[in-house]
Scaffold this active site. Structure first.
Site, PDB file in Angstrom:
ATOM      1  N   TYR A   1      -1.048  -8.352   6.893  1.00  0.00           N
ATOM      2  CA  TYR A   1      -1.179  -7.308   7.906  1.00  0.00           C
ATOM      3  C   TYR A   1      -1.733  -7.867   9.212  1.00  0.00           C
ATOM      4  CZ  TYR A   1      -0.324  -3.220   4.857  1.00  0.00           C
ATOM      5  OH  TYR A   1       0.235  -2.264   4.057  1.00  0.00           O
ATOM      6  N   GLY A   2      -2.475  -8.977   9.103  1.00  0.00           N
ATOM      7  CA  GLY A   2      -3.104  -9.572  10.282  1.00  0.00           C
ATOM      8  C   GLY A   2      -2.123  -9.971  11.368  1.00  0.00           C
TER       9      GLY A   2
ATOM     10  N   HIS B   1      -9.908 -10.118   1.269  1.00  0.00           N
ATOM     11  CA  HIS B   1      -9.440 -11.305   0.539  1.00  0.00           C
ATOM     12  C   HIS B   1     -10.529 -12.372   0.390  1.00  0.00           C
ATOM     13  CE1 HIS B   1      -5.387  -9.772   1.156  1.00  0.00           C
ATOM     14  NE2 HIS B   1      -4.929 -10.748   0.389  1.00  0.00           N
TER      15      HIS B   1
ATOM     16  N   ASP C   1      -4.309  -2.268  -0.543  1.00  0.00           N
ATOM     17  CA  ASP C   1      -4.489  -3.404   0.381  1.00  0.00           C
ATOM     18  C   ASP C   1      -3.113  -3.998   0.675  1.00  0.00           C
ATOM     19  OD1 ASP C   1      -5.723  -5.427   1.923  1.00  0.00           O
ATOM     20  OD2 ASP C   1      -5.900  -6.765   0.201  1.00  0.00           O
TER      21      ASP C   1
ATOM     22  N   CYS D   1      -8.889  -2.651   2.945  1.00  0.00           N
ATOM     23  CA  CYS D   1      -8.347  -3.613   3.902  1.00  0.00           C
ATOM     24  C   CYS D   1      -8.949  -3.318   5.269  1.00  0.00           C
ATOM     25  CB  CYS D   1      -6.823  -3.468   3.940  1.00  0.00           C
ATOM     26  SG  CYS D   1      -6.038  -4.497   5.195  1.00  0.00           S
ATOM     27  N   ASN D   2      -9.663  -4.280   5.812  1.00  0.00           N
ATOM     28  CA  ASN D   2     -10.270  -4.102   7.132  1.00  0.00           C
ATOM     29  C   ASN D   2      -9.201  -3.990   8.215  1.00  0.00           C
ATOM     30  OD1 ASN D   2     -13.459  -5.026   6.957  1.00  0.00           O
ATOM     31  ND2 ASN D   2     -12.200  -5.934   5.373  1.00  0.00           N
TER      32      ASN D   2
ATOM     33  N   CYS E   1     -12.714  -9.412   5.670  1.00  0.00           N
ATOM     34  CA  CYS E   1     -11.362  -9.270   5.134  1.00  0.00           C
ATOM     35  C   CYS E   1     -11.591  -9.268   3.633  1.00  0.00           C
ATOM     36  CB  CYS E   1     -10.486 -10.441   5.544  1.00  0.00           C
ATOM     37  SG  CYS E   1      -8.936 -10.543   4.620  1.00  0.00           S
TER      38      CYS E   1
HETATM   39  N1  DGL Z   1      -7.252  -7.853   3.017  1.00  0.00           N
HETATM   40  C1  DGL Z   1      -6.968  -7.559   4.388  1.00  0.00           C
HETATM   41  C2  DGL Z   1      -8.247  -7.187   5.154  1.00  0.00           C
HETATM   42  O1  DGL Z   1      -9.243  -6.808   4.589  1.00  0.00           O
HETATM   43  C3  DGL Z   1      -6.225  -8.540   5.248  1.00  0.00           C
HETATM   44  C4  DGL Z   1      -5.199  -9.477   4.844  1.00  0.00           C
HETATM   45  C5  DGL Z   1      -3.936  -9.401   5.683  1.00  0.00           C
HETATM   46  O2  DGL Z   1      -3.862  -9.978   6.790  1.00  0.00           O
HETATM   47  O3  DGL Z   1      -3.015  -8.723   5.214  1.00  0.00           O
HETATM   48  O4  DGL Z   1      -8.248  -7.236   6.364  1.00  0.00           O
END
Ligand code: DGL
Length: 290
Positions: free
Chosen positions: A59-60, A207, A27, A91-92, A205
């Site tokens: 990552y967003g 998180h 992730d 991670c989505n 997400c």
């Molecule tokens: N955990 C990540 C997800 O499932 C996103 C968090 C991020 O923005 O890095 O999308």
């Protein structure tokens, strides 16, 4: 014996062949821990590498091109070092873009995490479903396609939260955010009009389930929260099979890897240990493009 790899030591991957699979859970940060915990329940015997690309977090905020390049580069390094039997992209935000590239580049199986729109549509009674995700996930074609395919009859409310993933990181690192700040991110999920109101929130997400008790407590009314982690764990078990009988996981075979040397708070160290990750290593990979 516990080896602490954080203090500048270089990780040397195991040279002895293992009777159990190595599972790499990946992730941008700590969100994938929610998936890791569920996989650990179905394969408690496996060797795990939990990799947090914290140098790239969040990552967003990355463009699809930058994100794809980043994940491929990090994966190249991690797969080379740890030789996993399977990779779970927990991670989505990454899965909705990079899975095809990963599958093309590497021959091992990849399991992704994508917005749980299908189960949400099956669960709702009112037809009012909210998808709570990163700002990037809510605008992905992948997400739109899932809605068209599985939730065409629902009123789907896409909520892209800029701050929630960071709040979850802070919570785990021992610096919880205020109710007010959390509620500001959560409130757009709750819609009510003369036809009905939201009764399902898909946590899209990885998180966000880290904050679930707080989200439940702050919700304006009770809803069903969908966390796809148990389904992902079942998929992993389908692909790699059931536990090896009588094989006890060795805690020295399981580790958390971070891509930035930013430092880990005592609270986070404790949280990792409580989740079965007492070993921590840094695989320094600064993010060059943003
Ligand atoms: N955990 C990540 C997800 O499932 C996103 C968090 C991020 O923005 O890095 O999308």
């Amino acid at each position: 014996m516990r080896v602490d790899l954080l203090a500048g030591a270089t990780y040397n991957p195991a040279v002895m062949p293992s009777p159990v699979p190595t599972i790499l859970v990946f992730d941008s940060g700590l969100g994938g821990l929610t998936v890791f915990s569920e996989i650990l329940k179905v394969r408690p015997d496996a060797r795990y590498v939990y990799a947090a690309d914290d140098a790239g977090f969040p990552y967003g905020r990355l463009s699809e091109a930058v994100l794809a390049e980043r994940v491929l580069a990090v994966m190249e390094r991690l797969i080379g070092l740890h030789d996993p039997d399977i990779v779970v992209v927990a991670c989505n935000t990454a899965s909705t873009v990079v899975l095809p590239y990963l599958r093309e580049r590497f021959s091992i199986p990849f399991v992704g995490t994508v917005p749980a729109i299908k189960p949400a549509a099956r669960t709702t009674q009112t037809g009012y479903v909210s998808v709570l995700a990163t700002p990037a996930t809510v605008v992905r074609d992948y997400t739109r396609d899932l809605i068209e395919t599985y939730a065409a009859g629902c009123r789907v409310n896409l909520v892209g939260s800029r701050r929630l993933a960071g709040f979850a990181e802070a919570e785990l690192a021992g610096s919880p955010v205020s109710d007010e700040d959390l509620l500001e991110e959560l409130r757009p999920c709750f819609i009510e009009d003369s036809d009905g109101r939201t009764d399902v929130v898909a946590l899209s997400c990885t998180h966000y389930p880290l904050l679930l008790p707080r989200l439940q407590a702050l919700a304006p009314w009770p809803v069903t929260w969908i966390d796809p982690a148990p389904a992902i764990a079942r998929r992993v078990a389908q692909l790699i099979g059931l536990p090896v009988p009588r094989h006890e996981a060795d805690e020295n075979e399981t580790m958390a890897v971070f891509t930035s040397g930013a430092g880990i708070s005592v609270a986070l160290r404790g949280a990792l240990q409580d989740r079965g990750l007492p070993l921590v290593a840094v695989e320094d990979m600064p993010l060059l493009a943003g």
